[in-house]
Design an enzyme around this catalytic site. Structure first.
Site, short mmCIF file in Angstrom:
data_model
loop_
_atom_site.label_atom_id
_atom_site.label_comp_id
_atom_site.label_asym_id
_atom_site.label_seq_id
_atom_site.Cartn_x
_atom_site.Cartn_y
_atom_site.Cartn_z
N TYR A 72 122.69 64.27 100.84
CA TYR A 72 121.90 63.08 101.13
C TYR A 72 120.98 63.43 102.30
O TYR A 72 121.44 63.61 103.43
CB TYR A 72 122.86 61.95 101.49
CG TYR A 72 122.25 60.57 101.69
CD1 TYR A 72 121.07 60.37 102.38
CD2 TYR A 72 122.91 59.45 101.19
CE1 TYR A 72 120.55 59.10 102.55
CE2 TYR A 72 122.40 58.17 101.36
CZ TYR A 72 121.21 58.00 102.05
OH TYR A 72 120.71 56.75 102.23
N GLU A 121 125.70 53.83 94.69
CA GLU A 121 126.34 53.95 96.00
C GLU A 121 126.89 52.59 96.36
O GLU A 121 126.13 51.64 96.55
CB GLU A 121 125.31 54.38 97.05
CG GLU A 121 125.48 55.83 97.42
CD GLU A 121 124.61 56.24 98.59
OE1 GLU A 121 124.22 57.40 98.61
OE2 GLU A 121 124.33 55.40 99.47
N ASP A 136 122.91 51.88 110.74
CA ASP A 136 122.17 50.96 109.88
C ASP A 136 121.26 50.02 110.65
O ASP A 136 121.60 49.56 111.73
CB ASP A 136 123.15 50.13 109.03
CG ASP A 136 123.73 50.95 107.89
OD1 ASP A 136 122.93 51.37 107.03
OD2 ASP A 136 124.95 51.21 107.88
#
Lengths: 392, 269
Positions: free
Chosen positions: B175, B49, B60
């Protein structure tokens, strides 16, 4: 799956999957409560008995004379409780949060006005409150920072990125991602993913709705022009929206040109931005050619934001509203002019609108009427202006 | 069949999980990125990735934020991502590549141009963290036109009906986000990860599931694969290994190699 919350091509719902279910709950909760007569009643009662609405519409005769054009009316949001229009939305969302069973509220703040309004309504409704504020903003708005703490809120200083409003939104979103079960994210402007731009607009529309009634009763007709400052753009949308279907009423938004558009140190997203996706919405953004968001600048912390509410991007695109960038210098001159002619010290954000209003009033001529939203009072800025002018 | 689908099929045959390290491109320079990628593929990475940094990474945590800030302040931009992928392919790396970013850099380049360039330089898939299925149509179409998979996310807060909808339109793999929160290394798998995997395994969908967010040690990997994951994504933990030390580059890469080999071994249960 269909997309939602669009104004033309702008708006939408660009969020990480982890936020989807909470935002959908919020959409559903708002859709239900906004139709509920008891909710409306409770909110209206708080707006009048607690926030001091309706705020006056004041004919600023000496200012109008000084400029020598249209009659200028000030919508006195500076007289609302906590000193700005931010209380309108804070009350609406906090009440909604409470009805939805949330016990904690988080918010971002730039100038501190939204943080103060949020801390205030949380004290009123007995909700736990945490406010994210960029380190740069904490430094220039210390008083508001202390005010929030007095009101029982916790201020989280944000040290990531440019340490201003956009980074505070990022931090609040990160918080919300892990706490949305019991926490409501009380966004302070018409930005963010659906339903925020619509919901905040609805709560702020009380400004324009009152202006409409007040103009009819004072002057007997609608104004020719509306002027308001635009950072994220909530006081302006609140003023503009109720006039959307009145084609005789022109709309003018004052963005922050900072030190000047040409030098790049500004926050004028409509005037100088390009299309992109930030904080959950497709809108106009100040960014580089690769989609990295620019750092912005303005003497007014509340305008220091690199994007704009998607509805403004739409209104600009269809030509319904016009946007002009006003420099720090022009805003400070207007700050003085209003203080001297009317005995009203405006917030630096609102001073941008006063400058633009003076220009528009000149163009309209003496037979016209213009309403400018005086979104907040300037006490919070007196220190900063004094420093800029070498007084302290 | 896409290279990603093929990779999972091959691993499935040998009953292995996929090890999918995340690399923040441009952090410590593009040359380091290429070396890091070589180290990871040498240690058994099955899919890569590659993160295109974004100025406002709201999904994040601090580790990846800092890596992105470092990369962006060194001038790393979209063009260099494309060049980096080209370099990686020129070095003979054939491991499938997923480009992971936020939607704005894609929009700014042009969704269709972004996808066609990715395809040209040899990437296999694209993942936009802040693009839920409601808004994904334009990217889905551009990706399909260019033979790229679109990797979608599911979260602990995604209900079963929605998970089914996501999985039915996903390509490559799905994911699964282990926690309601942001990226960042953790010592243990949160209970939400296991219950999410248990739910997803029961959902009718043909794509493999990779678990990510918080992965940092072999014990978590064993647990994730036992609960039905076909792979694991590891990001922040790797960044911690190479950024917390002032050692020389080779030492850092050796540490990454040692760590990643242990993670990869844990996928072979």
């Amino acid at each position: 799956m269909t997309s939602m919350g669009y104004f033309g091509r702008f708006g939408g719902f660009y969020v990480p999957e982890v936020l989807v279910s909470s935002l959908k709950n919020l959409q559903a909760g708002y859709a239900e409560l906004s139709q509920d007569p008891t909710f409306k009643e409770e909110l209206n009662s708080l707006l009048s008995t607690y926030a001091g609405r309706p705020t006056p519409l004041y004919h600023a005769k000496r200012l109008s004379e000084r400029i020598g054009g249209a009659a200028i009316y000030l919508k006195r949001e500076d007289l609302a409780h906590t000193g700005s229009h931010k209380i309108n939305n804070a009350l609406g969302q906090a009440l909604l949060a409470k009805k939805m069973g949330k016990s904690r509220v988080i918010a971002e703040t730039g100038a501190g006005q939204h943080g103060v309004a949020t801390a205030t309504v949380c004290a009123l409704l007995g909700l736990e409150c945490e406010v994210y504020m960029g380190e740069t903003d904490v430094e220039r708005q210390r008083l508001n920072c202390y005010r929030m703490e007095l009101l029982g809120a916790k201020v989280n200083v944000v040290r990531s990125g440019s340490r201003t409003l956009k980074d505070s939104i990022n931090e609040a979103m990160r918080d919300y991602a892990s706490t949305s079960g019991h926490t409501h994210y009380l966004i302070g402007s018409v930005v963010g993913p659906h339903p925020y731009p619509t919901m905040v607009r609805d709560f702020q529309s009380v400004i324009g709705n009152e202006v409409k009634e007040q103009m009819m009763s004072i002057v007997g007709r609608l104004p020719e022009a509306l002027v308001a400052c635009v950072g994220g753009g909530c006081n302006s949308i609140g003023l503009f929206h109720p006039f959307a279907d009145d084609p005789g009423v022109e709309m003018f938004g004052a963005e922050a040109a900072g030190e000047g558009i040409a030098c790049g140190k500004h926050s004028a997203s409509v005037v100088a931005g390009t299309e992109g996706v930030l904080h959950g919405a497709r809108t106009l953004i100040l960014q580089d050619g690769d989609g990295q968001v620019s750092e912005t600048a303005s003497v007014a912390a509340g305008l220091d934001y690199p994007a704009v509410g998607p509805e403004h991007a739409y209104l600009s695109g269809i030509g319904r509203a016009r946007y002009t960038a006003v420099t720090d210098r022009e805003a400070i001159a207007a700050f003085h002019m209003l203080s001297e002619t009317e005995g009203i010290i405006p917030a630096l954000e609102s001073a941008h609108a006063i400058h633009l209003a003076a220009e528009v009033a000149g163009e309209l001529g003496p037979r016209g009427n213009l309403v400018v939203c005086l979104s907040g009072r300037g006490d919070k800025d007196v220190d900063q202006v004094a420093k800029l002018e070498g007084i302290q | 069949m896409s290279r990603i689908a093929q990779a999972f099929e091959d691993l499935g045959g040998s009953k292995e999980g996929a090890y999918i390290p995340y690399v923040c491109c441009g952090d410590l320079g593009t040359e380091f990125t290429v070396k890091l990628v070589r180290t990871l593929t040498d240690s058994g990475a099955d899919i890569l990735e590659l993160g295109l940094p974004f100025s406002d990474p709201l999904a994040d945590g601090p580790t990846i934020q800092s890596a992105m800030v470092r990369a962006l302040s060194s001038g790393f931009r979209t063009r260099r991502l494309f060049d980096t992928i080209t370099k990686i392919r020129n070095e003979g790396v054939t491991t499938p590549i997923v480009v992971m970013t936020y939607y704005n850099p894609i929009v700014r380049t042009g969704v269709s141009e972004f996808c066609s360039t990715l395809s040209t330089v040899g990437a296999d898939a694209v993942l936009a963290v802040d693009l839920p299925i409601e808004e994904s149509r334009e990217l889905d179409e551009a990706a399909a036109d260019n033979g790229l998979d679109v990797i979608r996310l599911v979260a602990p807060t995604t209900d079963n009906a929605r998970a089914e909808e996501i999985m039915s339109t996903a390509t490559g793999f799905v994911y699964a986000v282990s926690v309601s929160g942001v990226t960042g290394a953790k010592d243990r798998l949160p209970p939400t990860a296991i219950s999410l995997l248990n739910r997803l395994v029961g959902v009718d969908g043909s794509v493999p599931i990779a678990l990510g967010f918080g992965i940092s040690n072999p014990e978590q990997v064993v647990e994730a694969i036992a609960a039905g994951a076909s792979g694991v994504v590891e990001g922040s933990a790797l960044i911690n290994i190479y950024s917390e030390s002032s050692r020389d580059e080779q030492t850092l890469l050796d540490r990454v190699r040692e760590h990643s080999s242990r993670i990869k071994s844990a996928t072979k249960q």
